[in-house]
Structures are given as structure tokens and as C-alpha cells.
Design an enzyme around this catalytic site. Structure first.
Site, PDB file in Angstrom:
ATOM      1  N   ASP A  22       0.851  -1.121   0.020  1.00 46.77           N
ATOM      2  CA  ASP A  22       0.069   0.086   0.234  1.00 46.77           C
ATOM      3  C   ASP A  22       0.662   1.237  -0.066  1.00 46.77           C
ATOM      4  O   ASP A  22       1.742   1.311   0.718  1.00 46.77           O
ATOM      5  CB  ASP A  22      -0.871  -0.087   1.279  1.00 46.77           C
ATOM      6  N   GLU A 204     -10.678  -2.210   4.593  1.00 51.07           N
ATOM      7  CA  GLU A 204      -9.111  -1.648   4.660  1.00 51.07           C
ATOM      8  C   GLU A 204      -8.763  -0.395   4.191  1.00 51.07           C
ATOM      9  O   GLU A 204      -9.821  -0.010   3.395  1.00 51.07           O
ATOM     10  CB  GLU A 204      -8.423  -2.627   4.083  1.00 51.07           C
TER      11      GLU A 204
HETATM   12  C1  FRU Z   1      -3.778  -3.388   2.861  1.00 49.19           C
HETATM   13  C2  FRU Z   1      -3.270  -3.978   3.943  1.00 49.19           C
HETATM   14  C3  FRU Z   1      -3.501  -3.003   5.139  1.00 49.19           C
HETATM   15  C4  FRU Z   1      -2.419  -3.343   6.191  1.00 49.19           C
HETATM   16  C5  FRU Z   1      -1.492  -3.437   5.181  1.00 49.19           C
HETATM   17  C6  FRU Z   1      -0.275  -4.417   5.783  1.00 49.19           C
HETATM   18  O1  FRU Z   1      -3.333  -4.002   1.552  1.00 49.19           O
HETATM   19  O2  FRU Z   1      -3.702  -5.437   4.368  1.00 49.19           O
HETATM   20  O3  FRU Z   1      -4.795  -3.247   5.621  1.00 49.19           O
HETATM   21  O4  FRU Z   1      -2.258  -2.217   7.056  1.00 49.19           O
HETATM   22  O5  FRU Z   1      -1.827  -4.112   3.848  1.00 49.19           O
HETATM   23  O6  FRU Z   1       0.863  -4.551   4.920  1.00 49.19           O
END
Ligand code: FRU
Length: 484
Positions: A22, A204
Site C-alpha cells: 500500500d 481496509e
Molecule cells: C492492505 C493491508 C492493510 C494493512 C497492510 C499491511 O493491503 O492489508 O490493511 O495495513 O496491507 O501491509
């Protein structure tokens, strides 16, 4: 050599090496766009998360910086956001030199391994030198978690209407809305999301912002919510809600589920805080948890979407969030090939040969009738796009687009999207290919489709055909200059 490996994006952001997911902490400050990102510096698969860091002055060229946030005894550093504390509400900086404040999720492996469910809490870090060096706040975590399994991805922004900080985070099947005067002490105000929108998996990466409605004096609040799994093409995708927010509660009368992008590979995207000229600039992670760990790259894994400008339109009496590449991309286009008019007869094929379509932008406007575009090369890879004017659908077929066997879901099916918001008589197509991606924008981003592709050799042929008489205007193909 770095940035010339097979499939390495030439004008999209990717880390020099190792795993990325992300985008985090998107913040504009003093002429600089900061891009932090979920990063594991030891391997090309997900692992203990850090925040990597890059900056840009034009959203096209990126400079790498050292890692901003490292895991500590409270846990891995998961996704989050960043703001400039201009009024020094936190007391962590000064009015003269305000702190950049990052709020992120801690994921505590000790708790997880011991079978505890409350492994996630929210932490804060700050920088007093414009994002180069970061200190963790001594009193972390700033938002504790007593009994929630998923409790993460805080999105913070300054609410001009209420003169407070707002924070949105997600907790499984809903979002929580908080307020604060100082970025440190947060009050839970409300929740949103149970029973509304897509819930195929956990929510998320929320992002809440206000935006003008095009050609109107109205403004609406947009809530972006990523969900994994449960997206239309399988795996992960980003939905949005259009509504109102009074500083404490988010409300919507929206009934349908709306997707920001209808391709398979645009996830966890959020927008910049404080971008100039009131623009809403979005960056997404160009992958999908279904196969993110398996894509056939070496040395590094995955890239970001092109930065896109977001706008809100009303079409068919319904709000539609549009997204299209930022205008700065134009400066990367080399002088190209162009043709004013192409008249297609039913079933007649027209082929353009081009040395490397996998680093190009193709643009044209076509009657809103059936149109098929096939990208191919001399090793029999092909990528097929199809607009069906009768059914009003758009589809992407990457089943034979090259290396597709690294994971069964990647090349399994044709991805088809209903396109009721195409109401014009002609459709503007903007198609952008990099060495391992395609981004398609119809009518300036009324629909966008982002997908990864791994052709064994670059595509060199573009074949256009229709089963109706069809006029295609202003076709252009431009090479896009590399940025590395
Ligand atoms: C989204 C996610 C988020 C989390 C991160 C962990 O892709 O699952 O919810 O904070 O990636 O790397």
C-alpha cells in the site's frame, strides 16, 4: 541493472528492490509530494512491515529516500497517513517548524502468536526535518485496542469546517470516525458500514475527503474503502461511498456498491493531504492480494498506479467518481504517431505496428459501438479489450497475455464490467501501457481499469476491429519516456 529487469515499470513508481504494498502517508508539503509505502526490505514477499519513502515534485519523477519507519517493540508498521501539524496542535514541533505527523497501525506479532486477537493498535511518529528522519511518539500507542481483530489503517486530515482533526480507521466490517484537538488524544464519535457496501472480506485503507460536484455548486464527501477479498474480478478492490459528513457522522443514501476502478489491480489507494489547487490526487497499489506474492518479477515486487486526479460527476442522476492520470503525464510523451480518421467496416481489421507498445499511450475517440482492440507480439501473447455497444459492457481478456501461470487466479477469466455510465455517442479512450501494466480510462475516467500483464515480449501490434461501421477519430500513439 535496476529498472531494466524484465517487467520493470518504466514510468510507474516501484521500489528499487524488494517487496512493496500500500501507499501510505500521502502528503504534499513545501512543493514536494511525499509517497510512503508498505515495505519489506529483506525479501520480495510480504514480511515485517516498514514505511519506505520517496518524493516527487511533479508526481512523475520519484526520488528514493531512506526508510522512514522501522518496526519496534510494539509491532510492525502497517498502513496509515500523514499530515502537517501547521498550528502545532500536538506540541511536537513549533509554529515555525511544524511537525510532519504520521499515524499508522502497529501489528504486534507477539500478541498474535500468543493467540491474542487485539494485535493492532494505532501509533504516531513525527518528523521535524520535512520527512527525512522520524521519531516515534513516546506515549504510543495513541489508540489502544481491547478486543478487535482487525483495527487498522488510520486516515487523518484537518477538517476545516469543524477546526478539528478527523481520523477514520477500519475495523473488520465497518469504519470508525474519531476527532482530536491535538493528534494524540482521540475520541470515537461514530461508526459506519455494517450492512452497506461490499463485504466479501475485511475493510481496509479508508480515506475520507470532500470534493466539488462538477458543473454544480454542490460538494459531497467521499469515503474510499478497500475490501479484500470481494472485488468484482476476485480478490481485492476499492469501493467508494458518496455522502455527507458533519465532522462526526458519515451518512449516505447510496444503495448500490460503487467501485473506484474496475480492473483487477488497483488496491489500497488513498489520496494526498494538502495537494495544491484543491486537487484530489490518488495513488493505488497496482496489485491484488490473490496473487501479489507470486507475480513473475525478480529483485522487486509490484508498482503503484499512475497518480490520478479524482473528480465527481453526476451521470444518470447518480454520483460517479472519476479518476484519470494527472496532467503532468503529458510532459513524458514523446512526439507520436497520429491519424485523424479511421473508418472501420464490419469485420475489417486495421493493424498498427509499433516497436514497443508496452511503454506507450494510445488515445482516440470512437463511436459508442462495439470495438475490439488486440495487443499482440510475435510470440503469440495477446491482450484483448472489448467494448460491447449493445450490452454496454467493457471487458479485458488477459488470459493469453504472456506469463499468466504463476498463480491460477491471474489468467482465469475475462473481466467484464457493465458500463451504464457511458451515455455519450462517442467514447474517449486513453490507454496506457508500461512493461507490466495496462491502465484504461473511458471518458476521462468515468470508468478506469487497471491490470497487470506480463507479456513474454513487448506488444508490437495493435489490431482494431468492429462488427459495425465505425468511425475512430484522432488516433494517437505516443512513446512514454522512462523516469528512472
Ligand atoms: C492492505 C493491508 C492493510 C494493512 C497492510 C499491511 O493491503 O492489508 O490493511 O495495513 O496491507 O501491509
Amino acid at each position: 541493472k535496476t529498472y531494466s529487469e524484465p517487467f520493470r515499470p518504466q514510468f510507474h513508481f516501484s521500489p528499487e528492490k524488494k517487496w512493496m504494498n500500500d501507499p501510505n502517508g500521502l502528503l504534499y508539503y513545501k512543493g514536494i509530494y511525499h509517497l510512503f509505502y508498505q515495505y519489506y526490505p529483506e525479501d520480495i514477499v510480504w514480511g515485517p512491515m516498514h514505511w519506505g519513502h520517496a518524493t516527487s515534485t511533479d508526481l512523475i519523477h520519484w526520488k528514493h529516500h531512506k526508510i522512514a519507519l522501522f518496526p519496534d517493540k510494539l509491532g510492525y508498521i502497517f498502513s496509515g497517513s500523514a499530515v502537517v501539524d501547521v498550528n502545532n496542535t500536538s506540541g511536537l514541533g513549533t509554529l515555525k517548524n511544524p511537525a510532519l505527523v504520521a499515524v499508522y497501525t502497529y501489528h504486534n506479532m507477539d500478541i498474535e502468536k500468543a493467540g491474542g486477537i487485539n494485535a493492532q493498535s494505532q501509533g504516531l511518529a513525527y518528523s521535524l526535518d520535512e520527512g527525512e528522519n522520524w521519531s516515534k511518539y513516546q506515549g504510543n500507542p495513541i489508540i489502544e485496542n481491547s478486543d478487535l481483530k482487525d483495527f487498522r489503517d488510520p486516515n487523518v486530515f484537518w477538517n476545516k469546517e469543524t477546526n478539528t482533526w478527523n481520523l477514520i480507521l477500519v475495523s473488520g466490517d465497518h469504519a470508525q470516525f474519531y476527532t482530536s484537538k491535538n493528534l494524540i488524544n482521540w475520541t470515537l464519535e461514530s461508526e459506519f458500514g455494517k450492512g452497506i457496501g461490499a463485504h466479501g472480506g475485511v475493510w481496509e485503507c479508508p480515506n475520507l475527503f470532500k470534493i466539488k460536484v462538477e458543473n454544480s455548486i454542490d460538494e459531497k464527501w467521499i469515503l474510499l474503502i478497500s475490501v479484500n477479498p470481494g472485488a468484482p474480478n476476485g480478490g481485492s478492490g476499492t469501493q467508494y461511498f458518496v455522502g455527507d459528513f458533519d465532522g462526526k457522522n458519515f451518512k449516505t443514501d447510496q444503495k448500490d456498491t460503487k467501485w473506484l476502478d474496475n480492473g483487477a489491480d488497483n488496491y489500497a489507494g488513498v489520496t494526498y493531504n494538502d495537494a495544491p489547487d484543491n486537487k484530489r490526487i490518488f495513488i493505488g497499489w497496482m496489485s491484488n492480494w490473490l496473487y501479489a506474492r507470486n507475480t513473475p518479477t525478480k529483485n522487486w515486487r509490484s508498482a503503484m498506479t499512475l497518480p490520478r486526479e479524482i473528480s465527481l460527476s453526476k451521470i444518470n442522476n447518480n454520483y460517479v467518481l472519476k479518476n484519470a492520470p494527472v496532467a503532468q503525464l503529458k510532459s513524458q510523451l514523446e512526439k507520436g504517431f497520429s491519424k485523424n480518421l479511421l473508418v472501420l467496416k464490419p469485420k475489417q481489421k486495421t493493424t498498427f505496428n509499433y516497436n514497443n507498445l508496452n511503454q506507450s499511450q494510445i488515445g482516440f475517440s470512437a463511436d459508442a459501438k462495439t470495438l475490439k482492440l488486440v495487443f499482440s507480439n510475435d510470440v503469440k501473447d495477446s491482450l484483448v479489450l472489448n467494448y460491447d455497444g449493445k450490452q454496454k459492457t467493457f471487458s479485458i481478456d488477459r488470459r493469453h497475455s504472456g506469463n499468466v501461470n504463476f498463480e491460477p487466479n491471474f489468467g482465469k477469466s475475462i473481466h467484464t464490467t457493465a458500463t451504464p455510465n457511458i451515455i455519450s455517442e462517442t467514447i474517449d479512450y486513453q490507454i496506457i501501457l508500461d512493461w507490466s501494466s495496462i491502465e484504461i480510462f473511458l471518458n476521462g475516467g468515468v470508468y478506469s481499469f487497471t491490470e497487470q500483464i506480463f507479456p513474454k515480449k513487448p506488444f508490437t501490434k495493435l489490431t482494431i476491429q468492429s462488427d459495425e461501421n465505425q468511425e475512430i477519430k484522432n488516433i494517437s500513439i505516443h512513446k512514454i519516456k522512462g523516469i528512472w
